[in-house]
Design a protein around this motif. Structure first.
Motif, PDB file in Angstrom:
ATOM      1  N   ASN A   1       0.825  -1.214   0.000  1.00 13.98           N
ATOM      2  CA  ASN A   1       0.000   0.000   0.000  1.00 13.98           C
ATOM      3  C   ASN A   1       0.857   1.260   0.000  1.00 13.98           C
ATOM      4  O   ASN A   1       0.587   2.218  -0.738  1.00 13.98           O
ATOM      5  CB  ASN A   1      -0.928   0.026   1.215  1.00 13.98           C
ATOM      6  N   LEU A   2       1.898   1.273   0.841  1.00 12.35           N
ATOM      7  CA  LEU A   2       2.748   2.464   0.928  1.00 12.35           C
ATOM      8  C   LEU A   2       3.475   2.702  -0.393  1.00 12.35           C
ATOM      9  O   LEU A   2       3.613   3.838  -0.852  1.00 12.35           O
ATOM     10  CB  LEU A   2       3.746   2.317   2.087  1.00 12.35           C
TER      11      LEU A   2
ATOM     12  N   SER B   1      10.143   4.285  -2.080  1.00 10.74           N
ATOM     13  CA  SER B   1      10.602   3.288  -3.056  1.00 10.74           C
ATOM     14  C   SER B   1      10.612   1.903  -2.396  1.00 10.74           C
ATOM     15  O   SER B   1      10.591   1.786  -1.160  1.00 10.74           O
ATOM     16  CB  SER B   1      12.032   3.633  -3.493  1.00 10.74           C
ATOM     17  N   SER B   2      10.687   0.864  -3.225  1.00  8.42           N
ATOM     18  CA  SER B   2      10.733  -0.499  -2.657  1.00  8.42           C
ATOM     19  C   SER B   2      12.019  -0.685  -1.852  1.00  8.42           C
ATOM     20  O   SER B   2      12.032  -1.348  -0.812  1.00  8.42           O
ATOM     21  CB  SER B   2      10.634  -1.553  -3.764  1.00  8.42           C
ATOM     22  N   GLU B   3      13.094  -0.049  -2.314  1.00  5.86           N
ATOM     23  CA  GLU B   3      14.374  -0.186  -1.605  1.00  5.86           C
ATOM     24  C   GLU B   3      14.286   0.423  -0.197  1.00  5.86           C
ATOM     25  O   GLU B   3      14.740  -0.166   0.781  1.00  5.86           O
ATOM     26  CB  GLU B   3      15.481   0.498  -2.425  1.00  5.86           C
TER      27      GLU B   3
ATOM     28  N   PRO C   1      -6.917  -3.189   2.818  1.00  2.00           N
ATOM     29  CA  PRO C   1      -6.404  -4.366   2.107  1.00  2.00           C
ATOM     30  C   PRO C   1      -5.702  -3.944   0.823  1.00  2.00           C
ATOM     31  O   PRO C   1      -5.980  -2.869   0.286  1.00  2.00           O
ATOM     32  CB  PRO C   1      -7.662  -5.172   1.768  1.00  2.00           C
ATOM     33  N   ASN C   2      -4.771  -4.756   0.327  1.00  2.21           N
ATOM     34  CA  ASN C   2      -4.136  -4.471  -0.959  1.00  2.21           C
ATOM     35  C   ASN C   2      -4.529  -5.562  -1.946  1.00  2.21           C
ATOM     36  O   ASN C   2      -4.586  -6.735  -1.590  1.00  2.21           O
ATOM     37  CB  ASN C   2      -2.609  -4.423  -0.809  1.00  2.21           C
ATOM     38  N   ALA C   3      -4.791  -5.169  -3.198  1.00  2.00           N
ATOM     39  CA  ALA C   3      -5.294  -6.122  -4.191  1.00  2.00           C
ATOM     40  C   ALA C   3      -4.186  -6.915  -4.884  1.00  2.00           C
ATOM     41  O   ALA C   3      -4.464  -7.798  -5.683  1.00  2.00           O
ATOM     42  CB  ALA C   3      -6.123  -5.375  -5.240  1.00  2.00           C
TER      43      ALA C   3
END
Ligand SMILES: NC(=O)c1ccc[n+]([C@@H]2O[C@H](COP(=O)([O-])OP(=O)(O)OC[C@H]3O[C@@H](n4cnc5c(N)ncnc54)[C@H](O)[C@@H]3O)[C@@H](O)[C@H]2O)c1
Length: 312
Positions: free
Chosen positions: A202-203, A210-212, A263-265
């Protein structure tokens, strides 16, 4: 004579369980429906046990541990005389039902039958079996010879005596058993891992980081503490008067934040964006090499924890 464990399925997790039990002094019979998998596992077992020795995580020689693991000619041979059978085959309800029907037919009545399944509740594959009171999930974390947690997740009809015998066997094998008091999909660990992943997705999806950087929140932040204490002990120590003090200071904020944690899809566009960021820092061809790096870091951490506490 040492007690015998049967390991069914010689894939990633079956092999790892064989090492756990053999390292602790149990005799292990390992069996797989695919002869090639059984054949290939000898060298893979040797490589993994040698890695443990290299990190000072074995108290005897590689050969002494491997000598306790024997391939079995059939499922019947594998389960004969075993105190516990650890199943590690394909993760579908149909396959689990079939293998448990066979194991229940072949194993002596006092043999405990456990499954390594990551998601499937015991009741979904044991309900109609005569020996259903001796069947339960014993879910490991990969690889169990480095990560000691095992989730014991019995069905409502699994006997208390079975659960207690299983707990004793896993403890003597050097594992850290926890008990799921009632069935729920994903048990404890994958539900908690799912909650963290869900929030990180979600964030990321909503452009906060970023994912990192989200990975750094765990590896340079929460994860350092979490390798030796859980969230409840953490909050007990993060306010001078303990849990209730912490809750009175920060509880309302967590409650407010919880109302915004949706929730995240797991939608494909978000995952593709994360994959792109990951491929920028790690080429797909280097995933295997990086996984070995991870296992080495894990072995270093386990060795450190052992030195500090006398146990992993
Ligand atoms: N991989 C993980 O990180 C992990 C972690 C915890 C639990 N688990 C669980 O462990 C189990 C095994 O997963 P894995 O990652 O080792 O899979 P894997 O594919 O590496 O190994 C499965 C093995 O089972 C064998 N097999 C398949 N059907 C069989 C049958 N009917 N009888 C006997 N052997 C059979 C296959 O030949 C293969 O060698 C799954 O239930 C999985 O959910 C996996």
């Amino acid at each position: 004579m040492s007690e015998k464990i049967a390991v069914i399925g010689a894939g990633l997790i079956g092999r790892a369980w064989a090492i756990v039990f053999a390292r602790a002094g149990f005799t292990v019979a390992i069996w797989d429906a695919v002869p090639q998998a059984l054949h290939a596992c000898r060298q893979q077992l040797r490589d993994n046990v040698a890695d443990l020795a290299d990190h000072g995580l074995l108290s005897e020689t590689v050969d002494a541990v491997l000598a306790r693991i024997t391939p079995a000619a059939s499922l019947a041979d594998a389960v004969a005389g075993a105190v516990l059978v650890q199943e590690n085959v394909k993760e579908t309800v149909e396959v689990k039902r079939e293998i448990f029907r066979e194991m229940d037919r072949l194993a002596a009545p006092d043999t405990i039958l456990t499954s390594s399944t990551s998601w499937i509740p015991t009741s979904e594959f044991s309900q109609h079996l005569a020996g259903r009171d001796r069947i339960l999930v014993a879910h490991p974390v990969n690889p169990p010879y480095l990560v000691p947690l095992v989730e014991l997740a019995p069905a409502p009809w699994t006997s208390t005596a079975t659960v207690e015998r299983a707990r004793d066997i896993y403890t003597r094998a050097g594992q850290s058993p926890v008990l799921l008091k009632k069935e729920i999909t994903g048990f404890l660990l994958n539900r908690i891992q799912g909650a963290v992943l869900n929030e990180a997705l979600n964030l990321f999806e909503n452009g906060y980081a970023s994912s990192e950087d989200l990975d750094k929140v765990l590896k340079d932040g929460l994860g350092l503490r979490w390798s030796f204490m859980g969230p409840f002990e953490t909050i007990d120590l993060n306010a001078p008067e303990g849990v209730l003090d912490y809750a009175s200071r920060y509880g309302h904020t967590y409650r407010d934040v919880a109302t915004t944690q949706l929730p995240n899809a797991w939608n494909s566009a978000t995952l593709a964006a994360i994959a792109r960021e990951r491929r920028d820092v790690l080429d797909a061809g280097k995933l295997g090499e990086r996984a070995r790096w991870r296992d080495n870091r894990l072995m270093g951490l386990v060795a450190h924890k052992k030195k500090q506490t006398g146990q992993a």
